[in-house]
Design a protein around this motif. Structure first.
Motif, mmCIF file in Angstrom:
data_model
loop_
_atom_site.group_PDB
_atom_site.id
_atom_site.type_symbol
_atom_site.label_atom_id
_atom_site.label_comp_id
_atom_site.label_asym_id
_atom_site.label_seq_id
_atom_site.Cartn_x
_atom_site.Cartn_y
_atom_site.Cartn_z
ATOM 1 N N GLU A 30 -14.244 -3.003 -0.825
ATOM 2 C CA GLU A 30 -14.224 -2.031 0.271
ATOM 3 C C GLU A 30 -14.190 -0.587 -0.181
ATOM 4 N N ARG A 136 -11.831 -9.226 7.450
ATOM 5 C CA ARG A 136 -11.899 -7.841 6.952
ATOM 6 C C ARG A 136 -11.935 -6.866 8.135
ATOM 7 N N VAL A 333 -12.480 3.635 3.471
ATOM 8 C CA VAL A 333 -13.413 2.544 3.163
ATOM 9 C C VAL A 333 -14.756 3.181 2.810
#
Ligand SMILES: [Zn+2]
Length: 449
Positions: A30, A136, A333
């Motif tokens: 990520e 996620r 991210v």
């Protein structure tokens, strides 16, 4: 909640160690630096394309007829120049996409594309624990995979599948309502379960969840608040977002998925666009010739599922419109950002001289007046005339605003076809997928104005 999460994670590790491994990899990827992620994509993309060349009839023909050799296809730098795959290719013979070295037990048949064309049959790769990609996304929304969830989709599970689902997800609970059949009995059952289970997440189609939110608000139904609402399958208008957030008392998050490629991209807490799941799905925005467009320029989304080796989809043009975003996301991210999907290529208006007015300009026409119009649809009849259908909201200036927007639409179609307004009670949705632009006309050639 922590205990439940621990149980689910422990279950995943014992029943399917692949879940744990894939999830750990997803978390590790990520925050890769953008150059490292781009390199990972090129390498994985080239590996998949080479595999597709070696194991399917379609790709060897597709690439060699474009003058490419296996060596060309294996070059990571060449990936973005590989010819795209179109929906017609799948329709013309999806069996040619089946990878020869995959056992049938490792595949799951799926079909897709019902609302906008003939259904396409394809295979999912059962060896890939796709659900970990949703974990996620849920984490970005402040929700754990083990949290209880309310689903608002087109089909509800059969009793048999319901039992399997319950076992798979225990101790998490889920409730569901069919976005297509929200009659009073179904709603009553759903609300009763909602109060008992107290889901932390509402997940489903924009149209269905919005309709549910309007019903809850109109009837003053009291429900426990949730932590997040995840919507998909249509552009989320500002009207819908504000209603959904007010009613459920939680932020709404958009995400992008489709029958061919599950879990493509999703919104994080910063709400700056959608992060594509770049380590497992390569999203590109391209022109008609398949060339990548610079960030900020709207084009067709082309997606590569970097994980499905049963039915490889390499640079597959989904028929949606979007643009990449160059600015990094403040959430930390580093997965690439893309704009909210602006609707389908097919959702366009057709003018008598052959010109096409692309739908993306039309989906936001009421965004500046969230209280004026609750729902709308730009409907083009077979004689090319246009009805601007709308459901009136609470703003007393609604009629005035609708008249203004009608003039905006008139100028967008350059006064070449008549545009009328039509007050309606509701806008029909197709299994919860609201279509903002519907045209009975189909263009002869795919020309864009
Ligand atoms: Zn972000």
């Amino acid at each position: 909640m922590d205990t439940k999460h621990a149980i689910l994670m422990a279950k995943s590790r014992t029943i399917s160690p692949a879940d744990g491994r894939m999830y750990a990899n997803l978390l590790a990827h990520e925050r890769l630096s953008p150059p490292d992620l781009a390199e990972l994509q090129r390498v994985r993309g080239a590996r998949l394309a080479t595999y597709a060349w070696d194991t399917t009839d379609f790709y060897r023909d597709h690439y060699s007829s474009a003058g490419l050799s296996r060596q060309d296809v294996a070059d990571p730098e060449a990936f973005e120049h590989l010819p795209t795959v179109e929906k017609e290719h799948l329709r013309d013979g999806s069996a040619r996409f089946h990878a020869r070295d995959v056992a049938q037990r490792d595949t799951k048949m799926a079909s897709t594309g019902g609302s906008t064309g003939e259904p396409v049959r394809l295979l999912h790769d059962r060896r890939v624990p796709v659900r970990t990609i949703s974990w996620r996304l849920l984490r970005w929304w402040g929700v754990e995979a083990s949290d209880d969830v309310a689903h608002v989709y087109r089909h509800v599970r059969s009793p048999r599948r319901e039992i399997l689902h319950t076992l798979q997800w225990w101790p998490s609970r889920s409730i569901q309502i069919d976005a297509y059949r929200m009659d009073s009995a179904a709603l009553e059952t759903f609300f009763r379960r909602f109060r008992r289970v107290r889901p932390r997440l509402v997940l489903g189609y924009v149209g269905g969840i919005y309709e549910l939110a309007c019903h809850i608000e109109e009837h003053g139904i009291a429900l426990p608040p949730v932590a997040a609402v995840g919507v998909t399958a249509a552009p989320l208008s500002e009207v819908q977002r504000s209603t959904i957030e007010r009613v459920f008392g939680a932020p709404a998050f958009d995400h992008y998925r489709c029958g061919e490629v599950p879990w493509i991209a999703g919104e994080c807490g910063a709400h700056r666009g959608l992060h594509s799941f770049g380590d497992v799905r390569l999203v590109e925005v391209v022109d008609d010739g398949g060339r990548r467009l610079p960030a900020g320029v709207i084009g067709d989304t082309v997606v590569t599922d970097l994980t499905n080796r049963a039915f490889p989809l390499v640079r597959y043009r989904l028929g949606d419109r979007s643009a990449m975003i160059a600015t990094p996301c403040p959430c930390g991210v580093t997965l690439p950002l893309m704009e909210h999907v602006r609707g389908r290529v097919s959702d366009a208006l057709h003018l008598p001289d052959g010109q096409i007015v692309a739908g993306e300009g039309l989906t936001a026409i009421f965004d500046d007046w969230p209280e004026a119009v609750r729902a709308f649809q730009v409907y083009q009849h077979a004689d090319a005339s246009i009805s601007l259908r709308y459901v009136v909201g609470s703003d007393p200036r609604a009629e005035e605003i609708v008249a203004h927007v009608r003039d905006v639409v008139r100028s967008m179609v350059r006064d070449k076809v008549p545009v009328a307004t039509e007050l309606v009670d509701s806008i029909p949705h197709d299994g919860g997928k609201t279509r903002y632009i519907v045209s009975e006309l189909r263009s002869v050639a795919p020309v864009r104005a």
